[in-house]
Design a protein around this motif. Structure first.
Motif, short mmCIF file in Angstrom:
data_model
loop_
_atom_site.label_atom_id
_atom_site.label_comp_id
_atom_site.label_asym_id
_atom_site.label_seq_id
_atom_site.Cartn_x
_atom_site.Cartn_y
_atom_site.Cartn_z
N VAL B 75 -6.51 -11.59 -3.27
CA VAL B 75 -5.46 -11.21 -2.32
C VAL B 75 -4.35 -10.45 -3.06
CG1 VAL B 75 -3.75 -12.08 -0.67
CG2 VAL B 75 -5.94 -13.28 -0.95
N LEU B 76 -3.88 -9.37 -2.44
CA LEU B 76 -2.69 -8.69 -2.96
C LEU B 76 -1.49 -9.26 -2.21
CD1 LEU B 76 -3.87 -4.94 -3.05
CD2 LEU B 76 -4.21 -6.76 -4.76
N ALA B 77 -0.55 -9.82 -2.96
CA ALA B 77 0.58 -10.51 -2.32
C ALA B 77 1.90 -9.82 -2.61
CB ALA B 77 0.63 -11.96 -2.80
N ALA B 78 2.79 -9.87 -1.63
CA ALA B 78 4.16 -9.36 -1.77
C ALA B 78 4.16 -7.95 -2.37
CB ALA B 78 4.99 -10.32 -2.64
N VAL B 79 3.37 -7.08 -1.76
CA VAL B 79 3.21 -5.73 -2.31
C VAL B 79 4.53 -4.97 -2.18
CG1 VAL B 79 1.93 -3.57 -2.14
CG2 VAL B 79 0.78 -5.75 -1.66
N SER B 80 5.02 -4.44 -3.29
CA SER B 80 6.30 -3.71 -3.28
C SER B 80 6.16 -2.42 -2.46
CB SER B 80 6.70 -3.37 -4.72
OG SER B 80 5.75 -2.46 -5.27
N GLN B 81 7.27 -1.89 -2.04
CA GLN B 81 7.26 -0.67 -1.21
C GLN B 81 6.57 0.52 -1.91
OE1 GLN B 81 7.88 0.63 1.83
NE2 GLN B 81 7.93 -1.50 2.48
N PRO B 82 6.87 0.78 -3.19
CA PRO B 82 6.21 1.92 -3.83
C PRO B 82 4.69 1.75 -3.86
CG PRO B 82 8.05 1.18 -5.18
CD PRO B 82 7.89 0.17 -4.08
N ALA B 83 4.24 0.52 -4.12
CA ALA B 83 2.79 0.28 -4.18
C ALA B 83 2.18 0.37 -2.78
CB ALA B 83 2.51 -1.09 -4.80
N MET B 84 2.91 -0.14 -1.78
CA MET B 84 2.38 -0.10 -0.42
C MET B 84 2.22 1.34 0.06
SD MET B 84 1.15 -1.74 2.07
CE MET B 84 1.56 -3.48 2.08
N ARG B 85 3.16 2.19 -0.31
CA ARG B 85 3.05 3.60 0.12
C ARG B 85 1.77 4.24 -0.42
NH1 ARG B 85 8.88 3.89 -0.23
NH2 ARG B 85 8.76 4.47 -2.41
N ALA B 90 -4.03 6.14 1.07
CA ALA B 90 -5.51 6.14 1.08
C ALA B 90 -6.07 5.16 2.10
CB ALA B 90 -6.03 5.80 -0.32
N ARG B 91 -5.22 4.64 2.97
CA ARG B 91 -5.59 3.68 4.03
C ARG B 91 -6.20 2.40 3.45
NH1 ARG B 91 -9.27 6.82 7.85
NH2 ARG B 91 -9.98 7.63 5.85
N LEU B 92 -5.87 2.10 2.20
CA LEU B 92 -6.40 0.89 1.58
C LEU B 92 -5.68 -0.36 2.07
CD1 LEU B 92 -7.10 2.15 -2.03
CD2 LEU B 92 -8.78 1.27 -0.42
N ASP B 93 -4.55 -0.17 2.74
CA ASP B 93 -3.87 -1.33 3.35
C ASP B 93 -4.75 -1.94 4.44
OD1 ASP B 93 -3.34 1.17 4.66
OD2 ASP B 93 -1.87 0.16 5.92
N LYS B 94 -5.73 -1.14 4.92
CA LYS B 94 -6.66 -1.66 5.94
C LYS B 94 -7.89 -2.31 5.29
CE LYS B 94 -4.37 0.78 9.10
NZ LYS B 94 -3.18 0.12 9.63
N VAL B 95 -7.98 -2.22 3.98
CA VAL B 95 -9.18 -2.69 3.29
C VAL B 95 -8.91 -3.99 2.52
CG1 VAL B 95 -10.86 -2.10 1.48
CG2 VAL B 95 -10.07 -0.34 3.09
N PHE B 96 -7.84 -3.99 1.74
CA PHE B 96 -7.53 -5.18 0.92
C PHE B 96 -7.09 -6.34 1.80
CE2 PHE B 96 -6.81 -2.10 -2.60
CZ PHE B 96 -7.58 -2.72 -3.56
N ALA B 97 -7.31 -7.56 1.30
CA ALA B 97 -6.67 -8.73 1.90
C ALA B 97 -5.23 -8.76 1.39
CB ALA B 97 -7.41 -9.99 1.48
N LEU B 98 -4.27 -8.71 2.31
CA LEU B 98 -2.86 -8.65 1.94
C LEU B 98 -2.15 -9.91 2.43
CD1 LEU B 98 -2.00 -4.96 2.96
CD2 LEU B 98 -2.61 -5.80 0.69
N ALA B 99 -1.15 -10.32 1.66
CA ALA B 99 -0.31 -11.45 2.10
C ALA B 99 1.14 -11.09 1.82
CB ALA B 99 -0.70 -12.72 1.35
N ASP B 100 2.03 -11.57 2.70
CA ASP B 100 3.44 -11.22 2.55
C ASP B 100 4.07 -11.88 1.33
OD1 ASP B 100 3.35 -9.64 4.78
OD2 ASP B 100 4.05 -11.22 6.14
N THR B 101 3.57 -13.08 1.00
CA THR B 101 4.12 -13.81 -0.15
C THR B 101 2.97 -14.37 -0.99
OG1 THR B 101 4.13 -15.90 1.05
CG2 THR B 101 6.14 -14.55 1.19
N VAL B 102 3.31 -14.77 -2.21
CA VAL B 102 2.30 -15.41 -3.07
C VAL B 102 1.82 -16.70 -2.42
CG1 VAL B 102 1.94 -16.53 -5.31
CG2 VAL B 102 3.18 -14.35 -5.19
N GLU B 103 2.75 -17.46 -1.84
CA GLU B 103 2.39 -18.72 -1.20
C GLU B 103 1.38 -18.47 -0.08
OE1 GLU B 103 5.48 -17.88 -2.09
OE2 GLU B 103 5.51 -19.34 -3.73
#
Lengths: 279, 108
Positions: B75-85, B90-103
């Motif tokens: 899981v990619l957690a708490a992704v910073s704004q520069p990394a999220m952009r 590449a529309r990878l935000d639709k591919v990776f499992a993302l979480a808002d926080t580490v918890e």
């Protein structure tokens, strides 16, 4: 824009082709994260200026700083290092016809990095996704349409994630829909990667859509350098002629005209009179 | 840049700190792939990623694919704004499992 040093600084640039002066006292700067459009009619000097910014030509005089480096004082090794931080999408695409699209795009990574092939493959396909050419890596350039070649050239230009991207006539020869998609791509690249982008074009619609600032070149001189709105509202007649696609009749110098017809040399190193100027 | 790993709730939290660029992405790749080899669940804490280039993204893609094959969490957690952009480009935000926080990533 931020207070960071400019990505590009050009100071009092003069250049000649033989006796003919092509750029006259050109000064400009491009800020980090800025989309800077150089526009002008054919023969205005915009391609020559681009070639100077790429370090392909030596000026007669003047200074060019790219990412803080005076390119006229760099060794060839230093220039090569600087070029790894710059990307260029050439007007023709300039893809190697003997290589697949994927190999063309991967080439800078293979030449300039020690990344393993797995990473290179992923980055290459990532860039193809970004330019909407997913799945085309095995095709040869000859099998692509004009718009696809432009997009593949973009993919190669950004494969090293450059700080500075140059685009030479990105929409030339494309239909309006494809041209607009290239404009969108330029905007997305700037917003996502924060790169400074210099676009050389004579496409007004594209210019007004993407530019933060516009430099209007005319007969080798900077006629205006300002924001989109300021250029649109400029009272300058020559700028309005460019914007409204009106041709200008050049003033006729009878002596110079006769000398040209008779094949005699110009007495001074003036630029030759152009018959017509327009977009 | 720094890679900081710590064990937490049966997973490994890998914090990437600073700029993940051409120079540093090979070590990120090596670190993550070793964890994948050991079939460890991983939460990548991306709070402090100031910049990530395509080679850094490629390292995450490769590790994510290995985790999917293993059937382990990545899981990619708490992704910073520069990394999220960059992910969004590449529309990878639709591919990776993302979480808002580490918890949230740990309980995903």
């Amino acid at each position: 824009m931020s207070n960071a040093p400019p990505s590009i600084e050009v100071i009092n640039l003069d250049t000649h082709y033989g006796d003919r002066q092509v750029l006259k006292n050109v000064s400009l700067s491009v800020n980090p994260g800025e989309i800077f459009v150089i526009m002008g009619g054919s023969g205005s000097g915009k391609t020559t200026l681009l070639n100077h910014l790429l370090g392909l030509l030596r000026p007669t005089s003047g200074t060019i700083r790219i990412l803080g480096k005076d390119i006229n004082t760099l060794s060839s090794l230093e220039m090569q290092d600087l070029r790894t931080r710059m990307g260029v999408a050439f007007q023709s695409g300039a893809l190697f016809s003997s290589m697949s699209v994927g190999d063309n795009i991967a080439l800078p990574l293979r030449e300039h990095t020690d990344l393993d092939e797995m990473t290179i493959g992923i980055v290459t396909r990532l860039k193809l996704e970004v330019v909407s050419l997913a799945g085309f890596e095995h095709l040869m350039p000859a099998e692509l349409s004009g718009g696809m070649i432009k997009r593949a050239a973009f993919a190669r230009a950004i494969v090293m994630d450059p700080k500075l991207l140059f685009c030479d006539e990105p929409s030339a020869g494309l239909d309006p829909v494809v041209a607009s998609s290239i404009d969108d791509l330029i905007l997305r690249l700037r917003d996502a990667m924060g790169m400074s982008i210099v676009v050389v074009t004579h496409d007004l619609d594209s210019t007004f859509k993407i530019a933060d600032r516009i430099c209007v070149l005319d007969k080798g001189e900077v006629l205006a350098l300002d924001t989109v709105d300021a250029i649109r509202n400029s009272p300058n007649e020559r700028i309005q002629n460019l914007l409204n696609r009106r041709t200008e009749e050049a003033e006729v110098d009878p002596d110079a005209y006769l000398r040209r017809l008779l094949g005699e040399k110009e007495k001074h190193a003036n630029q030759p009179t152009q018959g017509r100027t327009g977009l | 840049m720094k890679i900081e790993s710590r064990e937490r709730d049966g997973a490994v939290v890998v914090a990437l700190v600073g700029e993940v660029d051409l120079q540093h992405s090979p070590s990120v790749r090596k670190h993550l792939m070793e964890l994948m080899f050991d079939r460890r669940p991983v939460v990548v804490d991306m709070t402090a990623v100031e910049y990530i280039d395509s080679s850094g993204i490629a390292s995450l893609v490769e590790a994510y694919q290995a985790a999917r094959k293993n059937g382990t969490r990545f899981v990619l957690a708490a992704v910073s704004q520069p990394a999220m952009r960059v992910l969004q480009l590449a529309r990878l935000d639709k591919v990776f499992a993302l979480a808002d926080t580490v918890e949230a990533g740990l309980s995903a």
